[in-house]
Write a protein that holds these residues in place. Structure first.
Motif, PDB file in Angstrom:
ATOM      1  N   SER A 154     -12.298 -23.949   6.224  1.00 38.65           N
ATOM      2  CA  SER A 154     -13.198 -24.049   7.375  1.00 38.65           C
ATOM      3  C   SER A 154     -12.478 -23.561   8.626  1.00 38.65           C
ATOM      4  O   SER A 154     -11.247 -23.618   8.726  1.00 38.65           O
ATOM      5  N   GLY A 155     -13.264 -23.059   9.564  1.00 33.38           N
ATOM      6  CA  GLY A 155     -12.702 -22.569  10.811  1.00 33.38           C
ATOM      7  C   GLY A 155     -13.795 -22.091  11.745  1.00 33.38           C
ATOM      8  O   GLY A 155     -14.995 -22.209  11.449  1.00 33.38           O
ATOM      9  N   ARG A 156     -13.386 -21.553  12.862  1.00 33.32           N
ATOM     10  CA  ARG A 156     -14.317 -21.053  13.868  1.00 33.32           C
ATOM     11  C   ARG A 156     -14.527 -19.554  13.696  1.00 33.32           C
ATOM     12  O   ARG A 156     -13.581 -18.791  13.518  1.00 33.32           O
ATOM     13  N   GLN A 157     -15.796 -19.173  13.741  1.00 34.99           N
ATOM     14  CA  GLN A 157     -16.148 -17.756  13.706  1.00 34.99           C
ATOM     15  C   GLN A 157     -17.357 -17.546  14.615  1.00 34.99           C
ATOM     16  O   GLN A 157     -18.413 -18.144  14.402  1.00 34.99           O
ATOM     17  N   GLN A 191     -17.696 -22.853   6.999  1.00 33.62           N
ATOM     18  CA  GLN A 191     -16.908 -23.158   5.800  1.00 33.62           C
ATOM     19  C   GLN A 191     -17.199 -22.135   4.715  1.00 33.62           C
ATOM     20  O   GLN A 191     -18.339 -21.729   4.515  1.00 33.62           O
ATOM     21  N   ARG A 208     -18.979 -20.705  15.975  1.00 30.33           N
ATOM     22  CA  ARG A 208     -19.497 -21.699  15.032  1.00 30.33           C
ATOM     23  C   ARG A 208     -18.374 -22.226  14.141  1.00 30.33           C
ATOM     24  O   ARG A 208     -17.447 -21.493  13.814  1.00 30.33           O
ATOM     25  N   LEU A 209     -18.502 -23.494  13.745  1.00 27.25           N
ATOM     26  CA  LEU A 209     -17.625 -24.045  12.716  1.00 27.25           C
ATOM     27  C   LEU A 209     -18.236 -23.685  11.371  1.00 27.25           C
ATOM     28  O   LEU A 209     -19.344 -24.098  11.048  1.00 27.25           O
ATOM     29  N   ASP A 213      -9.311 -24.115  10.691  1.00 29.90           N
ATOM     30  CA  ASP A 213      -9.248 -25.556  10.876  1.00 29.90           C
ATOM     31  C   ASP A 213      -8.637 -26.233   9.650  1.00 29.90           C
ATOM     32  O   ASP A 213      -7.566 -26.799   9.716  1.00 29.90           O
ATOM     33  N   THR A 214      -9.302 -26.166   8.493  1.00 29.33           N
ATOM     34  CA  THR A 214      -8.794 -26.817   7.291  1.00 29.33           C
ATOM     35  C   THR A 214      -8.758 -25.841   6.121  1.00 29.33           C
ATOM     36  O   THR A 214      -9.633 -24.969   5.987  1.00 29.33           O
ATOM     37  N   PHE A 259     -11.893 -15.438  10.009  1.00 29.99           N
ATOM     38  CA  PHE A 259     -12.073 -16.530  10.966  1.00 29.99           C
ATOM     39  C   PHE A 259     -11.369 -16.201  12.281  1.00 29.99           C
ATOM     40  O   PHE A 259     -10.282 -15.621  12.288  1.00 29.99           O
TER      41      PHE A 259
END
Length: 360
Positions: A280-283, A289, A286-287, A141-142, A137
């Motif tokens: 989950s996170g940004r790559q 999971q 895009r967000l 995020d979570t 990532f």
């Protein structure tokens, strides 16, 4: 063969001894104060029973040992770690207790051998899997970890039967829990944060419990907005446990609570371990999971029936020991679970129990 000392001849300790002895690479000395428990050990030339009274010095029994594995209640772990460090043996345990782990971390600062606490299911494997899912990532995020050791056929209002340490269950229901919220490491109360979710087609509730994160919160601090660990139970369990702990005030008398639970809830070997990890996170803008989902059941091990919690917990600590013996882990100081590479763990002969996941 490497000599291994396993302290504790309970259900998990016996399973650890059987797995290691039958591998052909380890000679296992099982230490316990209960002569009857030692007499009931599997008959194998590589399993050697030894009486160890609660106040006995364990150090003389560790002579020549590659490692000591603790499979006893959490309040005994620090003493065992001290003994291992003193004789130059590696140390691994299954504790979920935060205070015990902190004491072991302090010992590790000057240790010439590896100290690897929290090598079970949760804490333990879940941190290995979560750390792997976090890779790749651009930003996190979570990170949510959800684990339950549950009866397959619940038939009481709690939806629960005893499948592992009652003392351990009570401790994780009562002690404060670490979490990261809005980017800040903080402490949250156990049995709070109730949520409903579905995992592999089954409805569960999940709530905060202590210890399951291990050191992951400290490893990810500053990198993730939200990180938490919650225990999975069948719906309605948390409400009734809060009634027992808070309204009947059994939180203040844990010995009585243990007596009540063990007197009313039968043990079961028809259990299931459910693991669900979501990251989950940004790559690439895009967000995104990624998930790991798994159910682990009991099995027959060398002619003996073992439960799902025995299968998952013993397999995890044996896999970490195996990787240590194969020099795939640091051999001195504190080794956190998230330092273990998931592909190596799943490829291991013991860790393969976790390999058939729904998604990795």
């Amino acid at each position: 063969m490497q000599k291994i000392a396993v302290v504790g001849a309970g259900r998990i300790g016996v399973t650890i001894a059987s797995l290691l002895a039958h591998s052909g690479d380890y000679r296992v000395q099982v230490l316990d104060p209960n002569a009857q428990a030692l007499a009931a050990l599997p008959q194998h030339p590589a399993i050697v029973p030894a009486l160890l009274a609660p106040d006995d010095d364990v150090r003389p029994l560790l002579e020549g040992a590659f490692a000591l594995l603790g499979a006893v209640p959490f309040h005994q772990m620090a003493r065992l770690a001290q003994a291992a460090v003193a004789v130059g043996a590696h140390y691994l345990d299954l504790t979920e207790d935060v205070a015990s782990t902190q004491a072991i971390q302090a010992l590790a600062a000057d240790a010439r051998t590896a100290l690897i606490p929290q090598c079970g299911l949760a804490p333990g494997f879940v941190s290995i899997a979560a750390a792997h899912l976090c890779q790749g990532f651009d930003s996190l995020d979570t990170v949510h970890l959800r684990v339950g050791a549950l009866p397959r056929f619940p038939d009481n209002a709690l939806g629960y039967q005893l499948s592992w340490s009652t003392e351990g269950v009570i401790n994780e229901y009562c002690q404060p829990c670490e979490a990261i919220a809005e980017g800040r490491l903080q402490t949250v109360p156990a049995l709070q944060g109730l949520e409903q979710l579905r995992v592999l087609g089954q409805d569960y509730e999940a709530f905060n419990t202590s210890g399951g994160l291990g050191s992951l919160a400290h490893s990810l601090q500053g990198r993730v907005r939200e990180l938490n660990y919650k225990t999975l139970r069948y719906p309605g369990h948390a409400r009734l446990m809060r009634f027992l702990l808070d309204e009947l005030r059994l939180r203040d008398d844990r010995a009585l609570l243990r007596q009540v639970l063990e007197g009313a809830l039968p043990a079961t070997e028809q259990d299931v371990v459910v693991v669900f990890i979501s990251v989950s996170g940004r790559q690439g803008g895009r967000l995104l999971q990624r998930n790991y989902a798994q159910e682990i059941f009991g099995t027959t091990l060398h002619g003996r029936r073992i439960s799902a919690i025995q299968n998952s917990t013993a397999s995890s600590i044996c896999a970490v020991l195996d990787l240590l013996a194969q020099r795939q882990l640091p051999n001195a100081g504190l080794v956190r679970q998230e330092a273990v590479a998931l592909p190596a763990f799943l490829a291991n002969r013991f860790g393969a129990v976790y390999a058939n996941s729904a998604c990795v």
